[in-house]
Design an enzyme around this catalytic site. Structure first.
Site, short mmCIF file in Angstrom:
data_model
loop_
_atom_site.label_atom_id
_atom_site.label_comp_id
_atom_site.label_asym_id
_atom_site.label_seq_id
_atom_site.Cartn_x
_atom_site.Cartn_y
_atom_site.Cartn_z
N HIS A 1 0.86 -1.26 0.00
CA HIS A 1 -0.11 0.09 0.01
C HIS A 1 1.11 1.29 0.04
O HIS A 1 1.94 1.22 0.70
CB HIS A 1 -0.92 0.01 1.28
N THR A 2 0.73 2.26 -0.81
CA THR A 2 1.66 3.40 -1.05
C THR A 2 1.84 3.86 0.32
O THR A 2 0.86 4.20 1.23
CB THR A 2 1.04 4.31 -1.91
N HIS A 3 3.10 4.05 0.70
CA HIS A 3 3.43 4.93 1.84
C HIS A 3 4.65 5.33 1.88
O HIS A 3 5.66 4.83 0.97
CB HIS A 3 3.30 3.79 3.25
N LEU A 4 4.94 6.21 2.39
CA LEU A 4 6.34 7.25 2.88
C LEU A 4 6.67 7.42 4.06
O LEU A 4 5.73 7.23 5.12
CB LEU A 4 6.30 8.56 1.84
#
Length: 100
Positions: A97-100
Site C-alpha cells: 500500500h503506498t506509503h512514505l
C-alpha cells in the site's frame, strides 16, 4: 482491498496512533520504529505503490509530508529528517500500500 494492513488501519479495524488525518491521507506512528518519530504517511485509497496511486492522492501525500515532516522533526528535537519510500517487493516494500 480486504487483506491490506494499511486499509484496515484506515477503516479503523486495527488501532494506530494517528498524528494527522484528512479526507485523502492518514499519518500514524510506526509500530516498529527505526528512529524517533518514525511516521508512516499513506493515501487512504488503496494502491500498491506510488505509480498506481492517482495523481490526486500522490499530490495529497506530498502536501501532507511537506506539512508534517518539519513538525515531527521539531517535536522530537531533530535538526533533520529522512524521507523514504520503497517501491515494490524487490525494493524492500513489505506492505503493498503506498506509503512514505
Amino acid at each position: 482491498m480486504t487483506d491490506c494492513l494499511f486499509c484496515k488501519i484506515v477503516k479503523g479495524d486495527i488501532p494506530a496512533q494517528k498524528v494527522f488525518e484528512n479526507d485523502r491521507v492518514l499519518a500514524f506512528l510506526d509500530i516498529g520504529p527505526v528512529s524517533v518519530g518514525h511516521t508512516l504517511v499513506i493515501p487512504k485509497a488503496h494502491a500498491e505503490n506510488l505509480a498506481e496511486s492517482s495523481i490526486e492522492d500522490a499530490t495529497a501525500l506530498m502536501v501532507a509530508i511537506h506539512e508534517l515532516a518539519p513538525k515531527i522533526a521539531k517535536a522530537v528535537g531533530s535538526d533533520g529528517y529522512n524521507l523514504g519510500m520503497n517501491h515494490g517487493v524487490a525494493a524492500g516494500q513489505d506492505v503493498l500500500h503506498t506509503h512514505l
